[in-house]
Design a protein around this motif. Sequence first.
Motif, PDB file in Angstrom:
ATOM      1  N   ASP B  86       0.789  -0.842   0.199  1.00  0.00           N
ATOM      2  CA  ASP B  86      -0.100  -0.045  -0.200  1.00  0.00           C
ATOM      3  C   ASP B  86       0.848   1.410  -0.013  1.00  0.00           C
ATOM      4  O   ASP B  86       0.472   2.070  -1.038  1.00  0.00           O
ATOM      5  CB  ASP B  86      -0.860  -0.690   1.260  1.00  0.00           C
ATOM      6  CG  ASP B  86      -2.404  -1.874   1.233  1.00  0.00           C
ATOM      7  OD1 ASP B  86      -2.554  -1.089  -0.060  1.00  0.00           O
ATOM      8  OD2 ASP B  86      -1.997  -1.828   2.134  1.00  0.00           O
ATOM      9  N   ALA B  87       2.323   1.616   0.728  1.00  0.00           N
ATOM     10  CA  ALA B  87       2.682   2.438   1.170  1.00  0.00           C
ATOM     11  C   ALA B  87       3.307   2.558  -0.412  1.00  0.00           C
ATOM     12  O   ALA B  87       3.623   4.142  -0.523  1.00  0.00           O
ATOM     13  CB  ALA B  87       3.987   2.368   1.889  1.00  0.00           C
ATOM     14  N   ALA B  89       2.556   2.193  -3.399  1.00  0.00           N
ATOM     15  CA  ALA B  89       1.337   2.627  -4.340  1.00  0.00           C
ATOM     16  C   ALA B  89       2.056   4.282  -4.238  1.00  0.00           C
ATOM     17  O   ALA B  89       1.354   5.344  -3.127  1.00  0.00           O
ATOM     18  CB  ALA B  89      -0.204   2.751  -3.802  1.00  0.00           C
ATOM     19  N   SER B  90       2.308   5.063  -5.493  1.00  0.00           N
ATOM     20  CA  SER B  90       2.695   6.218  -5.445  1.00  0.00           C
ATOM     21  C   SER B  90       1.701   7.017  -5.477  1.00  0.00           C
ATOM     22  O   SER B  90       0.470   6.694  -6.342  1.00  0.00           O
ATOM     23  CB  SER B  90       3.636   6.150  -6.297  1.00  0.00           C
ATOM     24  OG  SER B  90       2.992   6.206  -7.377  1.00  0.00           O
ATOM     25  N   ASP B  94      -3.736   5.987   0.424  1.00  0.00           N
ATOM     26  CA  ASP B  94      -3.580   4.779   0.761  1.00  0.00           C
ATOM     27  C   ASP B  94      -3.975   4.326   1.652  1.00  0.00           C
ATOM     28  O   ASP B  94      -4.720   4.776   2.585  1.00  0.00           O
ATOM     29  CB  ASP B  94      -1.814   4.801   1.220  1.00  0.00           C
ATOM     30  CG  ASP B  94      -1.256   5.393  -0.649  1.00  0.00           C
ATOM     31  OD1 ASP B  94       0.018   6.077  -0.342  1.00  0.00           O
ATOM     32  OD2 ASP B  94      -1.574   4.681  -1.489  1.00  0.00           O
ATOM     33  N   GLN B 137       3.774   7.884   5.495  1.00  0.00           N
ATOM     34  CA  GLN B 137       3.880   8.943   4.508  1.00  0.00           C
ATOM     35  C   GLN B 137       3.057   9.907   5.157  1.00  0.00           C
ATOM     36  O   GLN B 137       2.208  10.416   5.831  1.00  0.00           O
ATOM     37  CB  GLN B 137       3.092   9.166   3.244  1.00  0.00           C
ATOM     38  CG  GLN B 137       0.967   8.429   2.939  1.00  0.00           C
ATOM     39  CD  GLN B 137       0.669   9.062   1.734  1.00  0.00           C
ATOM     40  OE1 GLN B 137       1.518   7.555   1.455  1.00  0.00           O
ATOM     41  NE2 GLN B 137      -0.092   8.857   2.148  1.00  0.00           N
ATOM     42  N   SER B 160      -6.118   4.068   6.392  1.00  0.00           N
ATOM     43  CA  SER B 160      -6.608   5.165   5.346  1.00  0.00           C
ATOM     44  C   SER B 160      -5.814   6.844   5.681  1.00  0.00           C
ATOM     45  O   SER B 160      -6.999   7.266   5.906  1.00  0.00           O
ATOM     46  CB  SER B 160      -7.849   5.337   3.943  1.00  0.00           C
ATOM     47  OG  SER B 160      -8.259   4.149   4.365  1.00  0.00           O
TER      48      SER B 160
END
Lengths: 493, 166
Positions: B86-87, B89-90, B94, B137, B160
Amino acid sequence: MSRLPFDTLLVANRGEIALRIIRSAKRLGLRTVVVCHEADAGSPAAEAADMVVGIEGRTGVAAYLDGAQIIDAARRSGAQAIHPGYGFLSENAGFARAVAAAGLVFVGPTPEAIDLMGDKIRARAFVVEHGFPVAPSAIEDDDPASFVERARALGAPLLVKPSAGGGGKGMRIVRDMALLEQEIIQARSEGTRYFGDGRLYVERFVERPRHIEVQVLGDAHGHVVHLGERECSVQRRFQKIVEETPSPALSPALRERICETAAGIARAAGYRNAGTVEFIFGDGQFYFLEMNTRLQVEHPVTEMVTGIDLVEQQLRVAGGEALAFSQADVTSSGHSIELRVYAESASRGFTPTTGRILALELPQGEGVRVDAGFGQGQRVTTAFDPMLAKLIVHGADRGQAIDRARRALADFALLGCETNMAFLGRLIADPAFAAGEVHTGWLDENPSLAAEPPLDRVTELKLLAVAALSTRAVRDGADAVPTLHASIGAWRN
Amino acid sequence: MRHAFDIAGSEIELWLAREGAGYRLHRDGGEARVALSAEGGLRQMLTVDGVSEPMLVAIEGELLHVHVGGRSHVIRHLDPARRFADADASGGADMARAPMPGTVVRIDAVLGQAVAVGDPILVIESMKLETTIRAWQDGRIGDIHVSEGQSFDRDAPLVSLTASEA
């Protein structure tokens, strides 16, 4: 030695105590039957017994409490005697009567003794009547207003307890007398809820008390002996964790007095079978607390120092035999400590843990005994008490016993379910424990003992290494280590 | 590639390099020569920088149970795919998913709260191991899909994050 009037014994219990009873019964040449709920299938007790009778219930606990079903199991299996172990039906006078009415031998005291000692108000009155010491107290009777006044007259601090209590339920300490009435109302409500009996008694609370108890044995021929005392002060939530004998707190003169008092109480009660008289000890004084009319969890420490098999004595007494020894024959040597191994997380408020036992290696060696009720592969659930095993050590003196306990704990490997063993190791290494300076509130006053200290760098490195290499081996397929993680295999050199 | 393990509540990253018959274990702040050999049953012999010690090792799913030095420990392998999926996935919203079934012990953040990488968001417990889910993030808490005390299955959405606008 005369032969017992029964050749088949049904054990109405589970776990370590069922196995323990089976062991002694077999030594006496008895055939053994154990009742077993499906949650205990494959347990060491079920494996060890000559016959297993399944019992059913809404829950596992309900099954083991179902006296009618257990008596029926005895009938169907040809057992002529029932040993209730501890907990469950062991102090249920109705069950003891039903066993006798079914023409079976109850391996325990008379129903009258269970009734007398099971009612704390009656038991205290009995003890006072016979001139033995109880803490200054007030007992609730038909006059609630005078009860509060009498309680107030005792002075703070006070301990309010339900008459029918046990396991610390409903007990309240009152330090501020302005709160007395409020606490009495709360305790009555809890007593009614837990025990169906709202009667109370109030006694002067001994600050930082020690819990000392005396093992007694009586037969049907009027003989009573004591087998020395046990110190059971290390407790969490009023439940014992460590027990030892002799107590480091007693002088020889006090030891003699407390043991004689216990034997005197048992004698006055015409007590038969194994029992324990419990005392509160503080400020050089001891007071009768209650009498447990059964074998206790901590009986092995007494066995280790006296060499007397308490289960064997229970069976012989239940079979009508007279005790084969007198008080003068009972000798005690060395020091013994029992550590209760619980499936629980000490660092998280002693909450129960569950899991499947993936590996089990029991410690061995001189002076080490393990009474375990679980085997490898068994699932530990929250259906029953969290006690998994008892580690009992014996040494020439207390120092040697502590050293052996430390060694044995390190050799005791149980993987798959979190236990309190690391906590027990910290506990017995604590200077206060080593000095014998503990009391029933000691663990509550020292919560840091329960906290898990951070891992040292060396251990952390070892763990990382074994983790990485077990994982690595999966990809290499070389070392036949079982799969750690299906998705692993991405090591890149 | 780095792998991560959870030991006593801390997440530690490491990597291995082959060296002779054994391996060299690298982690931030140190390295050691390590080897592990089977001794039969669950017994293994671990050698770290030439010092060997026997231990018991049992594996159950993502958990590694180890008895060494007189104590039992539980180590959890943190699945790299799941940990970073998940992290990695730019951009976009997320989501952290549960690495295994468990229970929510505590929620340390509220909806809309600004978080920086590494800030604790919630604590979960799976098979007696507590894990802190941290912000992967900078951003804001977009949604918390669970509540305290709630049990969840593997892969259940936990939290999320909406990325901060740079």
